[in-house]
Design a protein around this motif. Structure first.
Motif, PDB file in Angstrom:
ATOM      1  N   VAL A 124      52.527 -39.947  45.007  1.00  0.00           N
ATOM      2  CA  VAL A 124      51.154 -39.495  44.803  1.00  0.00           C
ATOM      3  C   VAL A 124      50.850 -38.347  45.770  1.00  0.00           C
ATOM      4  O   VAL A 124      51.305 -38.341  46.916  1.00  0.00           O
ATOM      5  CB  VAL A 124      50.172 -40.662  45.059  1.00  0.00           C
ATOM      6  N   TRP A 126      48.967 -36.879  48.410  1.00  0.00           N
ATOM      7  CA  TRP A 126      48.096 -37.513  49.395  1.00  0.00           C
ATOM      8  C   TRP A 126      47.395 -36.516  50.316  1.00  0.00           C
ATOM      9  O   TRP A 126      46.452 -36.867  51.019  1.00  0.00           O
ATOM     10  CB  TRP A 126      48.890 -38.494  50.262  1.00  0.00           C
ATOM     11  N   LYS A 129      43.422 -36.346  50.662  1.00  0.00           N
ATOM     12  CA  LYS A 129      42.627 -37.207  49.792  1.00  0.00           C
ATOM     13  C   LYS A 129      42.835 -38.702  50.037  1.00  0.00           C
ATOM     14  O   LYS A 129      42.424 -39.515  49.222  1.00  0.00           O
ATOM     15  CB  LYS A 129      42.903 -36.870  48.322  1.00  0.00           C
ATOM     16  N   CYS A 130      43.471 -39.067  51.130  1.00  0.00           N
ATOM     17  CA  CYS A 130      43.682 -40.483  51.439  1.00  0.00           C
ATOM     18  C   CYS A 130      42.800 -40.917  52.597  1.00  0.00           C
ATOM     19  O   CYS A 130      42.630 -40.181  53.574  1.00  0.00           O
ATOM     20  CB  CYS A 130      45.145 -40.741  51.818  1.00  0.00           C
ATOM     21  N   THR A 133      45.871 -43.390  56.367  1.00  0.00           N
ATOM     22  CA  THR A 133      47.228 -43.217  55.807  1.00  0.00           C
ATOM     23  C   THR A 133      48.043 -42.171  56.559  1.00  0.00           C
ATOM     24  O   THR A 133      49.039 -42.486  57.203  1.00  0.00           O
ATOM     25  CB  THR A 133      47.168 -42.866  54.311  1.00  0.00           C
ATOM     26  N   ASN A 457      34.460 -46.155  43.001  1.00  0.00           N
ATOM     27  CA  ASN A 457      35.787 -45.997  43.598  1.00  0.00           C
ATOM     28  C   ASN A 457      36.827 -45.654  42.530  1.00  0.00           C
ATOM     29  O   ASN A 457      37.714 -44.824  42.766  1.00  0.00           O
ATOM     30  CB  ASN A 457      36.179 -47.278  44.332  1.00  0.00           C
ATOM     31  N   ASP A 458      36.715 -46.278  41.367  1.00  0.00           N
ATOM     32  CA  ASP A 458      37.671 -45.985  40.290  1.00  0.00           C
ATOM     33  C   ASP A 458      37.553 -44.533  39.816  1.00  0.00           C
ATOM     34  O   ASP A 458      38.560 -43.872  39.542  1.00  0.00           O
ATOM     35  CB  ASP A 458      37.454 -46.939  39.113  1.00  0.00           C
ATOM     36  N   SER A 461      39.110 -42.394  42.306  1.00  0.00           N
ATOM     37  CA  SER A 461      40.571 -42.481  42.176  1.00  0.00           C
ATOM     38  C   SER A 461      41.074 -41.544  41.082  1.00  0.00           C
ATOM     39  O   SER A 461      42.130 -40.921  41.218  1.00  0.00           O
ATOM     40  CB  SER A 461      40.989 -43.917  41.867  1.00  0.00           C
ATOM     41  N   TRP A 465      41.340 -39.289  44.822  1.00  0.00           N
ATOM     42  CA  TRP A 465      41.017 -39.865  46.118  1.00  0.00           C
ATOM     43  C   TRP A 465      41.528 -41.288  46.233  1.00  0.00           C
ATOM     44  O   TRP A 465      41.532 -42.032  45.256  1.00  0.00           O
ATOM     45  CB  TRP A 465      39.499 -39.850  46.341  1.00  0.00           C
ATOM     46  N   HIS A 466      41.944 -41.661  47.430  1.00  0.00           N
ATOM     47  CA  HIS A 466      42.444 -43.019  47.679  1.00  0.00           C
ATOM     48  C   HIS A 466      41.631 -43.618  48.826  1.00  0.00           C
ATOM     49  O   HIS A 466      41.929 -43.394  50.005  1.00  0.00           O
ATOM     50  CB  HIS A 466      43.936 -42.989  48.016  1.00  0.00           C
ATOM     51  N   ASN A 468      39.301 -47.089  50.524  1.00  0.00           N
ATOM     52  CA  ASN A 468      39.504 -48.523  50.749  1.00  0.00           C
ATOM     53  C   ASN A 468      38.341 -49.349  50.217  1.00  0.00           C
ATOM     54  O   ASN A 468      37.214 -49.183  50.686  1.00  0.00           O
ATOM     55  CB  ASN A 468      39.665 -48.821  52.249  1.00  0.00           C
TER      56      ASN A 468
END
Length: 541
Positions: A124, A126, A129-130, A133, A457-458, A461, A465-466, A468
């Protein structure tokens, strides 16, 4: 005369008792006390469960256990659980098709490098956008990334288990520990100046070792053989792991209205078996610092250990304090703090797999070590969970600290603290959202009373974006890193758009995780949620 009276009374009582019991079968008389003990044991277990989990959760667990005894019900529940697990996997099984299951007949040789590049290209994206991490800024091919990679590769085949051979790595580890301890109060008079520690593979191992050392230290100091520890619900899940590994009774207590550890609530659970209480600076869910000063006073007054989880804050808070941010006491300068965990691979910008566990003095730390004297392989002693350890990671951590220095960390801290403030300001301007508590550092958690935050959040995603997802309350958070400095405006724009999308079209997207998180939050039987997670992990390993 008194003796004869007592004797006659005893004879009369015996005769009366035998007369009364003669109407019962001998087997009944034999089983009655055993059944009484059994009932008493069950009742005691029930009361213990109620004290630990509350009446509602205990009743639900008992009800679910009972209903599963009905023919067909357990089979139906298992089938439904499997459906959820399959959904959680989201195509993981299909991705495993074509994976190697045995050694190739002929090795790939140097061609394996191209294979590595090919597989890495499928990861992915990252960059920027994480949440958390990757904490190092910029590209993997340049700057600090490149420096760390070179340092690791130079010492990739070293192992600090062999101190006599790899003396350079032993020195690097000692210096990383000393430099970290100096950041966290060892130079201040209140600490005693005896702070010591070891490097570990990450925050979880650091916490595990601190818990194990505290348990054994308190057993030696006060003879505690049935240890218990008390943590706020915001404390990291590594403490649950430690409790299971080391057979320690764990009490999770509510946080206060500001989502900080509730000192009064913790105090209520303290008893003669308490070996450890815990505070975080900051806590992983909401980025809020617990009242470490008050926890230190509590630990001192009861003669027990206090561990401070600085895994996230260890390489930010000392510098944020120097920059003038209102940071409350959090380190060994607080009397009562006996151990601290701090991850170098987070804001220390070291390679993944590097953390430090620190103790106020050697008297506590020595309980961390394992020494074996009766092995035919010779005398053996090891400081951490691992025996052999990767010297390359230790060299990489040393390189990170030495290359950045205090000025480098001050500059990085200033940048990420400003981004955190910008994100908080931007979220407050979105009327459908609210921030959880008052973040002290670089974690910003937010929820909503208007839209389903997990659906938001979905959508985030789907934009790459990731973040928590959190629970109690339902929310999500972003852990700000140097990767976010250049994309803060993009994040806030995408967040506004995602909230508006959910507001206009409520309902989970196909293949989303919102229904799963929502169901877990509503499911009263937490044992079933536990089973779902274990089944999911079992099917993906």
């Amino acid at each position: 005369m008194d003796f004869s009276f007592a004797k006659s009374s005893l004879i009369r009582f015996r005769a009366s008792a035998n007369s009364f019991l003669s109407q019962y079968e001998p087997v009944i008389l034999l089983l009655a006390p055993l059944l009484t003990l059994l009932v008493a044991r069950v009742l005691q277990s029930f009361l213990d469960a109620v004290r630990e989990k509350g009446f509602k959760q205990t009743f639900v667990a008992f009800f679910m256990s009972s209903i599963k005894l009905v023919p067909g019900v357990n089979k139906y529940i298992e089938a439904e659980k499997q459906k959820v697990v399959d959904k959680m996997q989201s195509g993981v099984k299909s991705k495993r098709e074509g994976w190697w299951t045995e050694l190739p007949r002929a090795g790939l040789g140097v061609g394996v490098i191209e294979k590595l590049k090919e597989e890495k290209g499928k990861d992915v994206v990252w960059q920027g956008k994480c949440s958390g991490t990757v904490y190092i800024g910029g590209s993997e091919a340049e700057g600090h990334f490149s420096l760390i990679n070179e340092a690791c590769s130079m010492f990739a085949h070293t192992n600090p288990l062999h101190l006599d051979i790899f003396q350079s790595v032993a020195r690097f580890e000692a210096e990383v520990i000393a430099m970290t301890a100096a950041l966290l109060g060892n130079k201040e008079k209140a600490s005693g100046g005896q702070v010591c520690g070891n490097m570990t593979s990450g925050g979880t191992e650091s916490i595990l070792l601190a818990v194990k050392s505290s348990r054994d230290y308190m057993r030696n100091k006060r003879g505690i053989t049935r240890p218990e520890m008390i943590i706020p619900v915001s404390a990291h899940s590594a403490y649950d792991k430690a409790a299971q590994y080391f057979n320690i009774k764990l009490w999770r207590v509510p946080v206060d209205k500001e989502f900080r550890a509730d000192v009064k609530a913790i105090k209520k659970y303290i008893n003669r078996n308490t070996v450890l209480i815990v505070g975080s600076a900051p806590g992983f869910p909401h980025g809020i610092i617990d009242p470490i000063q008050e926890l230190g006073e509590l630990a001192l007054s009861h003669g027990m250990c206090l561990h401070v989880d600085l895994c996230l804050g260890g390489f930010v808070l000392p510098f944020a304090k120097k920059l003038g941010y209102p940071i409350p006491p959090f380190d060994f300068s607080v009397q009562g703090v006996t151990s601290i965990s701090v991850d170098v691979h987070k804001y220390g910008l070291a390679p993944k797999g590097t953390s430090v566990v620190l103790y106020r003095n050697r008297e506590i730390r020595k309980h961390q070590f394992v020494a074996v004297t009766e092995w035919s392989g010779g005398l053996y002693v090891s400081p951490t969970v691992a025996g052999s350890r990767p010297g390359g990671l230790i060299a990489g951590a040393w390189a990170a600290l030495m290359s950045l220095g205090q000025e480098g960390y001050l500059e990085n801290t200033k940048a990420i603290m400003e981004v955190s403030e910008s994100i908080q300001k931007g979220i407050k301007e979105i009327p459908e959202l609210f921030i959880i508590g008052r973040p002290d550092m670089t974690i910003v958690a937010f929820g909503s009373d208007v839209v389903d935050i997990f659906e938001v959040n979905d959508i985030m995603s789907s934009k790459g974006w990731h973040l928590n997802p959190l629970q109690r309350p339902n929310s999500i958070h972003i852990c700000v890193t140097l990767q976010h400095v250049a994309v803060v405006d993009v994040f806030l724009r995408d967040l506004r758009e995602s909230v508006e999308t959910v507001k206009q079209n409520p309902g989970p997207a196909n293949g989303s995780l919102a229904p799963i998180y929502g169901a877990a939050g509503r499911m009263p039987d937490r044992g079933m949620v536990n089973e779902l997670l274990v089944n999911y992990m079992d099917s993906t390993c």
